[in-house]
Motif scaffolding. Structure first.
Motif, mmCIF file in Angstrom:
data_model
loop_
_atom_site.group_PDB
_atom_site.id
_atom_site.type_symbol
_atom_site.label_atom_id
_atom_site.label_comp_id
_atom_site.label_asym_id
_atom_site.label_seq_id
_atom_site.Cartn_x
_atom_site.Cartn_y
_atom_site.Cartn_z
ATOM 1 N N LEU A 15 0.824 -1.207 0.000
ATOM 2 C CA LEU A 15 0.000 0.000 0.000
ATOM 3 C C LEU A 15 0.858 1.256 0.000
ATOM 4 N N SER A 16 1.967 1.237 0.746
ATOM 5 C CA SER A 16 2.746 2.463 0.964
ATOM 6 C C SER A 16 4.122 2.408 0.290
ATOM 7 N N ARG A 17 4.303 1.482 -0.620
ATOM 8 C CA ARG A 17 5.586 1.287 -1.308
ATOM 9 C C ARG A 17 6.744 1.198 -0.322
ATOM 10 N N GLY A 18 6.565 0.344 0.639
ATOM 11 C CA GLY A 18 7.631 0.119 1.615
ATOM 12 C C GLY A 18 7.723 1.208 2.674
ATOM 13 N N GLY A 19 6.558 1.748 3.073
ATOM 14 C CA GLY A 19 6.551 2.737 4.160
ATOM 15 C C GLY A 19 7.009 4.116 3.727
ATOM 16 N N LYS A 20 6.610 4.563 2.540
ATOM 17 C CA LYS A 20 6.973 5.917 2.098
ATOM 18 C C LYS A 20 5.847 6.909 2.378
ATOM 19 N N ASP A 21 4.850 6.474 3.129
ATOM 20 C CA ASP A 21 3.730 7.362 3.475
ATOM 21 C C ASP A 21 3.916 7.862 4.911
ATOM 22 N N PRO A 24 -0.376 -18.509 -4.463
ATOM 23 C CA PRO A 24 -1.488 -17.664 -4.886
ATOM 24 C C PRO A 24 -2.379 -17.355 -3.671
ATOM 25 N N ASN A 25 -2.704 -16.139 -3.499
ATOM 26 C CA ASN A 25 -3.489 -15.747 -2.348
ATOM 27 C C ASN A 25 -4.541 -14.756 -2.844
ATOM 28 N N ARG A 26 -5.779 -15.115 -2.645
ATOM 29 C CA ARG A 26 -6.857 -14.330 -3.245
ATOM 30 C C ARG A 26 -6.864 -12.880 -2.775
ATOM 31 N N ASP A 27 -6.689 -12.701 -1.469
ATOM 32 C CA ASP A 27 -6.679 -11.340 -0.924
ATOM 33 C C ASP A 27 -5.557 -10.504 -1.519
ATOM 34 N N LEU A 28 -4.393 -11.130 -1.585
ATOM 35 C CA LEU A 28 -3.229 -10.400 -2.072
ATOM 36 C C LEU A 28 -3.422 -10.003 -3.536
ATOM 37 N N ALA A 29 -4.023 -10.908 -4.309
ATOM 38 C CA ALA A 29 -4.260 -10.611 -5.722
ATOM 39 C C ALA A 29 -5.243 -9.443 -5.853
ATOM 40 N N LEU A 30 -6.283 -9.463 -5.009
ATOM 41 C CA LEU A 30 -7.269 -8.376 -5.040
ATOM 42 C C LEU A 30 -6.597 -7.053 -4.667
ATOM 43 N N LEU A 31 -5.794 -7.089 -3.605
ATOM 44 C CA LEU A 31 -5.105 -5.866 -3.176
ATOM 45 C C LEU A 31 -4.235 -5.319 -4.298
ATOM 46 N N LYS A 32 -3.487 -6.203 -4.949
ATOM 47 C CA LYS A 32 -2.596 -5.734 -6.016
ATOM 48 C C LYS A 32 -3.379 -5.130 -7.177
ATOM 49 N N ARG A 33 -4.523 -5.762 -7.494
ATOM 50 C CA ARG A 33 -5.362 -5.239 -8.569
ATOM 51 C C ARG A 33 -5.882 -3.835 -8.209
ATOM 52 N N CYS A 34 -6.340 -3.695 -6.980
ATOM 53 C CA CYS A 34 -6.885 -2.407 -6.549
ATOM 54 C C CYS A 34 -5.799 -1.334 -6.508
ATOM 55 N N LEU A 35 -4.605 -1.717 -6.046
ATOM 56 C CA LEU A 35 -3.524 -0.735 -5.958
ATOM 57 C C LEU A 35 -3.120 -0.234 -7.339
#
Ligand code: HEM
Ligand code: PLO
Length: 485
Positions: free
Chosen positions: A87-93, A207-218
């Motif tokens: 979400l934060s590209r490695g804590g850059k937020d 493969p992890n469904r949540d992770l795939a969804l997160l990546k798609r949304c990001l």
């Protein structure tokens, strides 16, 4: 001990190799409630293991205040997790970055920019009122229909943050807005849930469904942010600062032109993007969630709604719209907002903190690197501090005369406290007050006749979500046949 290192050993949940205490937590999606109930067996302060991470759970306000305020700096770190790193590209937020000089600098910048554009600025009040008017118009057009208010509330709040961050806003049905609604929901559903992938980073390769969804949304979010960023960079001239994005660009320009740049304080494009992403995401999801909870509680407690309206009729009347300066005139509405923030804390476990050195909580020693979870649900539902905590009762925040609001207990921290305290408290309170005042001045919110009262049970996640429900907005008697300007 008096030196602050502590001597006691904390009680911990039983832990197995590899999975740690996961067995006691698995199968309980409402993590805040599970951690609240475990107090019965382990006391208000206890430890547990999430895989290889030691986690300390704080359930009392005394310990919470010690962690956040008295020893704020020792506990100002953040854990790195797979989902928040994405979400934060490695804590850059700001929210998911650990403590350090660059984080401090970013926080200070955003704080200054928010006070410049937001808090106390007439322009911001105007923007909120513009959105409130548009919200009322939509409610009026949907008269007596069973309406899902969520998208309308989200659009109103989004447009405020959008004006603040990007000097832009969305109309109804705007495809970019629809895309934003969808990706943001996907992120809320997947990020920072201490899902398996956060506990076992090596699960990433599966493969992890949540992770795939997160990546798609990001991906969708990143496109949107990048586009705004590029537009701003092209239009930026350094003379006029229109919004938060411009303000960040300007600070960077000044630093680049400075003859003595501060080492270690270089803000990359990623830092600027993630910072705006934080304000945008936090600005939208938190305030919208509180508004939904407020509406839901008003359906359940019509007598509270009636009292708010009586107070408004008396102090403001029908001839004009509510202003921010009316806040002292409407203590019952303010108390209602405070009570909503107590009974359903938006961020029930805050964001986890991390100890930056060996330290202590109470008499217990806490090793460096421990994750500390403050259970705000427990703090806000402590029976020793709150009379019938599950009862929705705004009056508990009012003084004897009903004229002033105050918290009857120190066991109340809806925005956190200390070094990591929420950056948007003032903005959020402005919005909550104005949106609710505008809507309730004109409409009575009711549960559609053929439907049961919607559930008050939240859905745990990075914010405590409200289940979908429908509302009938009935124009109040006094407003029928009147034209209001
Ligand atoms: C952090 C609550 C609205 C921006 C937090 C935290 C809480 C919180 C509990 C975590 C504190 C901690 O980890 O110790 C709320 C509530 C809101 C709200 C209840 C609405 C009623 C907003 C808004 C913004 C915002 C509107 C943006 C303008 C942030 C940021 C952080 C934060 C950037 C991270 C601070 C840091 O880690 O240093 N908020 N918030 N919040 N909030 Fe809010
Ligand atoms: C909400 C979904 C957005 O798409 C991204 C985002 C950014 C900042 C997060 C926010 C989400 C959820 C609420 C958070 C906020 C930072 C501070 C705030 C966690 C994930 C709270 C309440 O602590």
């Amino acid at each position: 001990g008096p030196t602050g290192t502590g001597t006691g050993r904390l009680r911990s949940l039983p832990a197995l190799p590899l999975v740690g205490s996961l067995l006691q937590l698995a199968g309980h999606p409402q993590l805040h409630l599970r951690l609240w109930r475990l107090q019965g067996r382990y006391g208000s302060l206890y430890g547990l293991w999430m895989g290889s991470h030691y986690v300390v759970v704080v359930n009392s306000y005394r310990h919470a205040r010690e962690v956040l305020l008295k020893k704020g700096k020792a506990f100002a770190g953040r854990p790195r997790t797979v989902t928040t790193d994405l979400l934060s590209r490695g804590g850059k937020d700001i929210a998911f970055a650990s403590y350090g000089p660059l984080w401090k600098f970013q926080r200070k910048l955003v704080h200054a920019a928010l006070s410049m554009f937001g808090e106390g600025s007439v322009a911001l009040e105007k923007i909120i009122c513009r959105e409130a008017a548009s919200l009322c118009e939509t409610l009026g057009a949907a008269q007596d229909m069973a309406l899902d208010m969520a998208p309308e509330l989200t659009r109103a709040v989004t447009n405020v943050v959008c004006s603040l961050c990007f000097n832009s806003s969305y109309r109804r049905g705007d495809p970019e807005f629809e895309a934003m609604l969808e990706y943001s929901q996907g992120i809320v559903d997947t990020v920072a849930k201490e899902s398996l992938v956060d506990i076992f980073p090596w699960l990433q390769i599966f493969p992890n469904r949540d992770l795939a969804l997160l990546k798609r949304c990001l991906k969708v979010r990143d496109q949107l942010l990048q586009q705004k960023f590029t537009e701003h960079k092209e239009a930026f001239c350094g003379d006029t600062v229109r919004d938060l994005m411009d303000a960040l660009l300007q600070v960077r320009l000044n630093a680049e032109n400075s003859s003595s740049p501060e080492p270690g304080l270089e803000l990359t494009d990623d830092h600027l993007l993630m910072t705006v992403g934080d304000i945008f995401g936090a600005g939208v999801e938190t305030t919208t969630t509180v508004l939904k909870w407020a509406v839901l509680y008003l359906l359940h407690y019509p007598e509270v709604q009636k009292k708010i309206q009586e107070e408004m009729d008396q102090k403001i009347g029908l001839a004009r719209h509510p202003h921010l300066s009316d806040r002292p005139l409407l203590p019952y509405l303010e108390a209602t907002i405070s009570e909503v923030l107590r009974i359903r804390p938006v961020s029930p476990l805050l964001i986890p903190h991390v100890s930056l050195a060996d330290t202590s909580i109470g008499e217990y020693s806490i090793p460096k690197g421990a994750r500390v979870v403050i259970n705000l649900w427990s703090v806000h539902h402590d029976e020793k501090e709150w009379d019938k905590p599950e009862e929705f009762n705004p009056e508990r925040f009012l003084d004897e005369q009903g004229q002033h609001i105050h918290s009857p207990s120190p066991s109340y921290l809806p925005f956190g406290a200390g070094i990591r305290v929420c950056l948007g408290e003032v903005l959020a309170k402005m919005e909550l007050f104005l949106f609710l005042a505008w809507v309730l001045q004109r409409f009575t919110l009711e549960c559609p006749q053929d439907q049961p009262l919607p559930s008050l049970e939240g859905k745990f996640g990075v914010v405590l979500q409200v289940q979908k429900f429908r509302v009938k907005a009935r124009l109040r008697e006094a407003w029928r046949g009147e034209t209001v300007g």
